[in-house]
Design a protein around this motif. Structure first.
Motif, mmCIF file in Angstrom:
data_model
loop_
_atom_site.group_PDB
_atom_site.id
_atom_site.type_symbol
_atom_site.label_atom_id
_atom_site.label_comp_id
_atom_site.label_asym_id
_atom_site.label_seq_id
_atom_site.Cartn_x
_atom_site.Cartn_y
_atom_site.Cartn_z
ATOM 1 N N TYR A 1 0.827 -1.207 0.000
ATOM 2 C CA TYR A 1 0.000 0.000 0.000
ATOM 3 C C TYR A 1 0.856 1.249 0.000
ATOM 4 N N VAL A 2 1.865 1.264 0.832
ATOM 5 C CA VAL A 2 2.768 2.418 0.923
ATOM 6 C C VAL A 2 3.442 2.657 -0.430
ATOM 7 N N VAL B 1 -11.048 6.719 -7.804
ATOM 8 C CA VAL B 1 -10.707 5.662 -6.863
ATOM 9 C C VAL B 1 -10.439 6.341 -5.531
ATOM 10 N N ASP B 2 -11.255 6.023 -4.538
ATOM 11 C CA ASP B 2 -11.183 6.722 -3.255
ATOM 12 C C ASP B 2 -10.169 6.032 -2.348
ATOM 13 N N ARG B 3 -8.907 6.174 -2.684
ATOM 14 C CA ARG B 3 -7.811 5.550 -1.949
ATOM 15 C C ARG B 3 -7.600 6.286 -0.624
ATOM 16 N N ALA B 4 -7.598 5.533 0.477
ATOM 17 C CA ALA B 4 -7.406 6.133 1.792
ATOM 18 C C ALA B 4 -6.026 6.786 1.878
ATOM 19 N N PRO B 5 -5.906 7.886 2.610
ATOM 20 C CA PRO B 5 -4.622 8.594 2.692
ATOM 21 C C PRO B 5 -3.489 7.748 3.273
ATOM 22 N N THR B 6 -3.836 6.854 4.226
ATOM 23 C CA THR B 6 -2.808 6.037 4.866
ATOM 24 C C THR B 6 -3.307 4.597 5.004
ATOM 25 N N SER C 1 -10.972 -1.505 3.957
ATOM 26 C CA SER C 1 -10.954 -2.750 3.186
ATOM 27 C C SER C 1 -9.610 -2.827 2.482
ATOM 28 N N ASP C 2 -9.286 -4.014 1.934
ATOM 29 C CA ASP C 2 -8.085 -4.093 1.114
ATOM 30 C C ASP C 2 -8.348 -3.588 -0.305
ATOM 31 N N HIS C 3 -9.598 -3.267 -0.625
ATOM 32 C CA HIS C 3 -9.974 -2.604 -1.874
ATOM 33 C C HIS C 3 -10.340 -1.156 -1.585
ATOM 34 N N ALA C 4 -10.137 -0.285 -2.570
ATOM 35 C CA ALA C 4 -10.635 1.086 -2.485
ATOM 36 C C ALA C 4 -11.906 1.200 -3.316
ATOM 37 N N PRO C 5 -12.871 2.002 -2.885
ATOM 38 C CA PRO C 5 -14.091 2.174 -3.674
ATOM 39 C C PRO C 5 -13.790 2.878 -5.001
#
Length: 264
Positions: free
Chosen positions: A216-217, A242-247, A253-257
Motif C-alpha cells: 500500500y505504501v 478511486v477513493d484511496r485512503a490517505p494512509t 478494506s483491502d480494496h478502495a471504492p
C-alpha cells in the motif's frame, strides 16, 4: 447527478468497524454496489437501514464467503439474483436491480464478485465457468437496450498498466491471458470500462493492495474493480474516482471504492 460506488468491503462487519460508515456519510453515494459482504440479510439491513436504503442481496450458500449487495437511495422496481443457481460456489456473486429514476426512467445496476481462482486447481475451472455465465448475461443485457451499469470485483487486471508488478504476475491468477481475453470480449461487445476511460492512461489508478508488507505504501496494486456501462449510458458518465485512503491505517478494506458520477 447520480453517484454510484462499487467496493469489495472484505466483510461488511469489519468494514463498518474500520470506518466505512463515516466514509458513506462523507461521500454520500446514491447507489452502493458491494462485494464480499459475508453477512446475512438482516445484518446488512442493520448497517444500511430501511428508510434510508433500498436493498437487494445475494447471500452465499457457503457461510462466511462472498455475498453481493445493492443499496440504493432510489426505489427498486425489480430484483434478479444469481447466475447458475444451485451451484454453491456461484452463489453470492451476482445481483441485479432496476432502479426508478426521478425522471421516470429506469437504470439497471449489477453487483458482481467473480472468483479469484488458483492456477492448477478446480478453483480456476470454477472461475472460467462463472466467466462464461457472466459473458452470456452481459450479452443479454446489451441486447435489451436498457441503460446498465455492471460493477464489482472482477478479479482480473486487464492490461500491464492495471498492475504494478505485471512482469512478475504473467502466470498468476488474475492476469492470465485467458482471463484477460474475457475483458477484451466484453469491451469489444460495447461495454465501456469507465475506470480506464475516465481515470487516465495509467499506470493505475489501482483498486486493490495486499494487507501484507509495503504494497500500500509503495502503491504496488492491481486494478481489478470495475464499472462497466452500456455505450449510451457511458456517454453520460462524467467522472471516475478511486477513493484511496490517505494512509494504510485509514483503510476499511483491502480494496478502495470506485465511484462514477453520471448525468442522469
Amino acid at each position: 447527478m447520480l453517484t454510484i460506488a462499487t467496493a469489495n468491503v472484505n466483510g461488511i462487519r469489519a468494514a463498518f468497524r474500520r470506518g466505512m460508515g463515516d466514509w458513506i456519510e462523507a461521500r454520500k453515494p446514491d447507489v452502493l454496489l458491494l462485494q464480499e459482504v459475508r453477512a446475512p440479510q438482516e445484518m446488512v439491513g442493520d448497517f444500511l437501514p430501511a428508510g434510508e436504503w433500498h436493498l437487494a442481496h445475494d447471500e452465499s450458500e457457503i457461510k462466511g464467503r462472498a455475498g453481493v449487495a445493492i443499496a440504493s437511495r432510489l426505489p427498486m422496481s425489480a430484483i434478479r439474483i444469481g447466475l447458475g443457481q444451485g451451484v454453491p460456489v456461484n452463489t453470492g456473486r451476482w445481483v441485479e436491480a432496476d432502479l426508478e429514476l426521478p425522471d421516470g426512467g429506469t437504470l439497471t445496476v449489477v453487483s458482481t464478485y467473480i472468483h479469484s481462482g488458483t492456477v492448477g486447481t478446480p478453483k480456476m475451472d470454477e472461475k472460467y465457468a462463472f466467466l462464461e455465465l457472466v459473458s452470456a448475461r452481459l450479452a443479454e443485457l446489451r441486447a435489451s437496450g436498457a441503460d446498465v451499469v455492471v460493477a464489482g470485483d472482477v478479479n482480473i487486471a486487464h492490461q500491464n498498466i492495471d498492475i504494478k508488478n505485471w512482469k512478475g504476475n504473467l502466470k498468476a491468477a488474475g492476469f492470465l491471458p485467458e482471463e484477460r481475453a474475457y475483458l477484451d470480449r466484453w469491451f469489444g461487445d460495447g461495454w465501456a470500462d469507465l475506470g480506464r476511460r475516465l481515470g487516465g492512461d495509467g499506470p493505475g489508478p489501482y483498486t486493490w493492495w495486499s494487507w501484507r508488507g509495503q504494497s500500500y505504501v509503495n502503491d504496488a496494486g492491481w486494478r481489478i474493480d470495475y464499472q462497466l456501462a452500456t455505450p449510451e449510458l457511458a456517454e453520460r458518465a462524467l467522472k471516475a474516482e478511486v477513493d484511496r485512503a490517505p494512509t494504510y491505517d485509514e483503510r476499511w478494506s483491502d480494496h478502495a471504492p470506485l465511484l462514477v458520477s453520471y448525468d442522469l
